[in-house]
Design an enzyme around this catalytic site. Structure first.
Site, PDB file in Angstrom:
ATOM      1  N   ASP A 297      10.671 -16.027  17.732  1.00 30.18           N
ATOM      2  CA  ASP A 297       9.263 -15.929  17.324  1.00 30.18           C
ATOM      3  C   ASP A 297       8.841 -17.194  16.580  1.00 30.18           C
ATOM      4  O   ASP A 297       9.156 -17.373  15.406  1.00 30.18           O
ATOM      5  CB  ASP A 297       9.114 -14.678  16.429  1.00 30.18           C
ATOM      6  CG  ASP A 297       7.692 -14.462  15.950  1.00 30.18           C
ATOM      7  OD1 ASP A 297       6.808 -15.270  16.275  1.00 30.18           O
ATOM      8  OD2 ASP A 297       7.469 -13.462  15.231  1.00 30.18           O
TER       9      ASP A 297
ATOM     10  N   LYS B 264      -1.157 -18.046   4.761  1.00 29.45           N
ATOM     11  CA  LYS B 264       0.088 -17.272   4.802  1.00 29.45           C
ATOM     12  C   LYS B 264       1.255 -18.079   4.234  1.00 29.45           C
ATOM     13  O   LYS B 264       2.207 -17.523   3.692  1.00 29.45           O
ATOM     14  CB  LYS B 264       0.374 -16.874   6.249  1.00 29.45           C
ATOM     15  CG  LYS B 264       1.501 -15.880   6.428  1.00 29.45           C
ATOM     16  CD  LYS B 264       1.553 -15.461   7.874  1.00 29.45           C
ATOM     17  CE  LYS B 264       2.652 -14.481   8.165  1.00 29.45           C
ATOM     18  NZ  LYS B 264       2.585 -14.037   9.558  1.00 29.45           N
TER      19      LYS B 264
ATOM     20  N   GLU C  56       7.723  -9.026  12.095  1.00 28.61           N
ATOM     21  CA  GLU C  56       7.041  -9.402  13.333  1.00 28.61           C
ATOM     22  C   GLU C  56       7.923  -9.295  14.583  1.00 28.61           C
ATOM     23  O   GLU C  56       7.512  -8.710  15.578  1.00 28.61           O
ATOM     24  CB  GLU C  56       6.426 -10.802  13.174  1.00 28.61           C
ATOM     25  CG  GLU C  56       5.167 -10.720  12.328  1.00 28.61           C
ATOM     26  CD  GLU C  56       4.821 -11.973  11.547  1.00 28.61           C
ATOM     27  OE1 GLU C  56       5.383 -13.035  11.834  1.00 28.61           O
ATOM     28  OE2 GLU C  56       3.976 -11.870  10.643  1.00 28.61           O
TER      29      GLU C  56
ATOM     30  N   ASP D   3      -1.496  -7.862  12.843  1.00 27.44           N
ATOM     31  CA  ASP D   3      -0.658  -9.066  12.839  1.00 27.44           C
ATOM     32  C   ASP D   3      -1.438 -10.104  12.040  1.00 27.44           C
ATOM     33  O   ASP D   3      -2.415 -10.669  12.533  1.00 27.44           O
ATOM     34  CB  ASP D   3      -0.417  -9.514  14.289  1.00 27.44           C
ATOM     35  CG  ASP D   3       0.278 -10.869  14.380  1.00 27.44           C
ATOM     36  OD1 ASP D   3       0.677 -11.422  13.332  1.00 27.44           O
ATOM     37  OD2 ASP D   3       0.417 -11.379  15.509  1.00 27.44           O
TER      38      ASP D   3
END
Ligand code: AMP
Length: 512
Positions: A171, A70, A149, A8
């Protein structure tokens, strides 16, 4: 025996997991004994430091520390400029993090890693997915897959609990937000719809809290903290801690040192919630869009899963509960579920590619081997001339949230007599306005001269590896004849040679 890991790769934290000999995924600790590793890299005095130590140094050396990378994935023009010279792309910084994670995982497993799956927000487009893959390759990993994810989190939850039914995965991580509606039956994990915002996460809540605290500090006589990089970095760090505290208590206090004075600032949960209400509203709108796309009402949802560290904020579960009329399931470990699901997916892919007695089984609650069915998160189409409005528009052929692999076609008509070519421009995005979509490929195509209005059929397919295939057929002829085809691998910012060169560069670096 092949070992596979799931990673992750979060905006703020990373976690790594692997399937054990008993067929269950487990989180692997890093060399510091932590279950999650901050996605932070420090470049100082020839040493590259990843994780907690780098995060601790961040407030005092903002120029040498890079975080939240990211958010820049797939941005070809972005570079982190170190204070001593070299600069690094988002793929390279991510590769440094991945390399360190993989080294720690090998240490824990006691054997080399053969395959890795890296997770991405469901809403990442192809360029960002490819950048993630490239980062893995630069880190020397054999990236066998990329998984969304929320899908990974649901996979882990489903296998652990034996849950069957329809779940909504909400999420909210450090930098991204995704909502996924998914049905889980007989070991099949089928995504029905996914929506998101790749620039909405805890980071944005931190920014609002920073502004609020800065305002309070100025009212108390401090200079504007945003005028000074060091003060801003310190404020960010303290705001993030205050935010976490506010998840548990109604009031938080921080001490800021500025202009030679200490200022004690108090912020209440109520003030924080008011300052960030617009961000929460955005998650609400996106959630409703996902429900609409899935064609579901709240009565169809059996379970709500909260994933990502930012779902610990009480305002988030209040919102979800109000919207859905049901209490979200909070048994899932928000920090680890994504990595656990990715590990399962990695092991399944490794087992499929090299079936044999040594393959580690992946065992679900009902004894089924899990299967993941995903959708494409962005539409694919072509640009055409709309004669009614006399302007170019984007014509979506495969709309987003279509189950993949997908194949769809549409027929278009030539606009002028004796037209002898068309410009095939393949787009990614769902808007009809060409300014709001991305052209991922252009290709001139010769066509036979016909009177205007000659039909051309465009067939488009999208497979699970993200490969887009487009073929154009001349419908005037019988049988119809192919005029040409293109196959697009995911568009990448880096060529194969560039990736190889960066692998060598990274091998020469001393990563701690
Ligand atoms: P993730 O990328 O899923 O690891 O999420 C990390 C984000 O969750 C960061 O923005 C953290 O500040 C945030 N976070 C973690 N714990 C809490 C908490 N207790 N309350 C509020 N936000 C949190």
């Amino acid at each position: 025996m092949g070992r596979a890991i799931g990673i992750d790769l979060g905006t703020t934290y990373c976690a790594v997991a692997a399937v054990t000999a008993v067929g269950k995924a487990e989180v692997l600790m890093n060399r510091e004994g932590e279950r999650i590793t901050p996605s932070v890299v420090m470049f100082q005095d020839g040493i590259t430091q990843v994780g907690t130590l780098a995060k601790r140094i961040a407030p005092t050396a903002p120029d040498d520390v890079v975080q939240f990378v990211k958010r820049q994935m797939g941005e070809a023009s972005w570079k982190f400029q170190t204070s001593h010279g070299p600069s690094f792309s988002a793929e390279q910084v991510s590769a440094i993090i991945l390399k360190r994670l993989a080294e720690d995982a090998e240490l824990m497993l006691g054997e080399p890693i053969d395959a890795a799956v890296i997770t991405v927000p469901a809403y990442f487009d192809d360029a960002r997915r490819q950048a993630t893959r490239d980062a893995g390759n630069i880190a020397g990993l054999n990236v066998v897959g990329i998984i969304n994810e929320p899908t990974a989190a649901a996979l882990s939850f489903g296998l652990d609990t034996g849950f069957e039914g329809r779940a909504l995965v909400f999420d909210l991580g450090g930098g991204t937000f995704d909502v996924t509606v998914m049905s889980i039956h007989g070991g099949e994990f089928a995504v029905e719809a996914t929506e998101g915002d790749r620039n909405l996460g805890g980071f944005n809540w931190d920014n609002e809290l920073m502004s609020l605290l800065n305002k309070k500090a100025m009212e108390a006589g401090a200079p504007d903290l945003f005028d000074d990089d060091l003060a801003t970095a310190e404020l960010r760090d303290k705001a993030e801690t205050a935010k976490r505290t506010l998840s548990n208590v109604a009031e938080s206090r921080i001490v800021i040192t500025a202009g030679g004075q200490h200022h004690t600032l108090t912020v209440t949960r109520d003030e924080f919630e008011r300052a960030t209400a617009h961000l929460l509203r955005r998650t609400e709108t996106i959630t409703e869009m996902a429900m609409e796309q899935a064609g579901r009402t709240w009565a169809d949802i059996d379970k709500i899963l909260l994933v990502g560290g930012s779902t610990r904020m009480p305002m988030v579960w209040d919102l979800v509960e109000t919207l859905s009329g049901q209490a979200p399931d909070r048994t899932i470990n928000a920090d680890e579920a994504v990595a656990l699901g990715a590990a399962v997916h990695a092991q399944l892919l490794l087992n499929n590619s090299a079936p044999g007695a040594s393959a580690l089984p992946v065992i679900g609650h009902h004894g089924h081997t899990p299967r993941v069915l995903d959708v494409c998160s962005q539409g694919l189409g072509v640009i055409i001339l709309d004669e009614d409005i006399g302007a170019e528009i984007n014509s979506v052929i495969i709309s987003h949230n279509t189950r993949i692999p997908a194949q769809q076609e549409r027929t278009y008509f030539t606009v002028s007599d004796n037209q002898d070519s068309i410009r095939l421009r393949i787009t990614e995005g769902d808007d009809t306005d060409v300014d709001y979509v991305k052209i991922i490929h252009q290709h001139p195509l010769e066509i036979p001269r016909y009177p205007a209005g000659a039909p051309l059929r465009v067939v488009m397919s999208f497979d699970v590896d993200g490969i887009v295939h487009v073929e154009v057929f001349d419908e005037t002829q019988t049988p119809t004849a192919s005029l040409g085809e293109v196959e697009l691998d995911r568009p990448s910012n880096l060529s194969r040679d560039e990736v190889d060169a960066k692998v060598t560069e990274l091998n020469l670096m001393d990563i701690n």
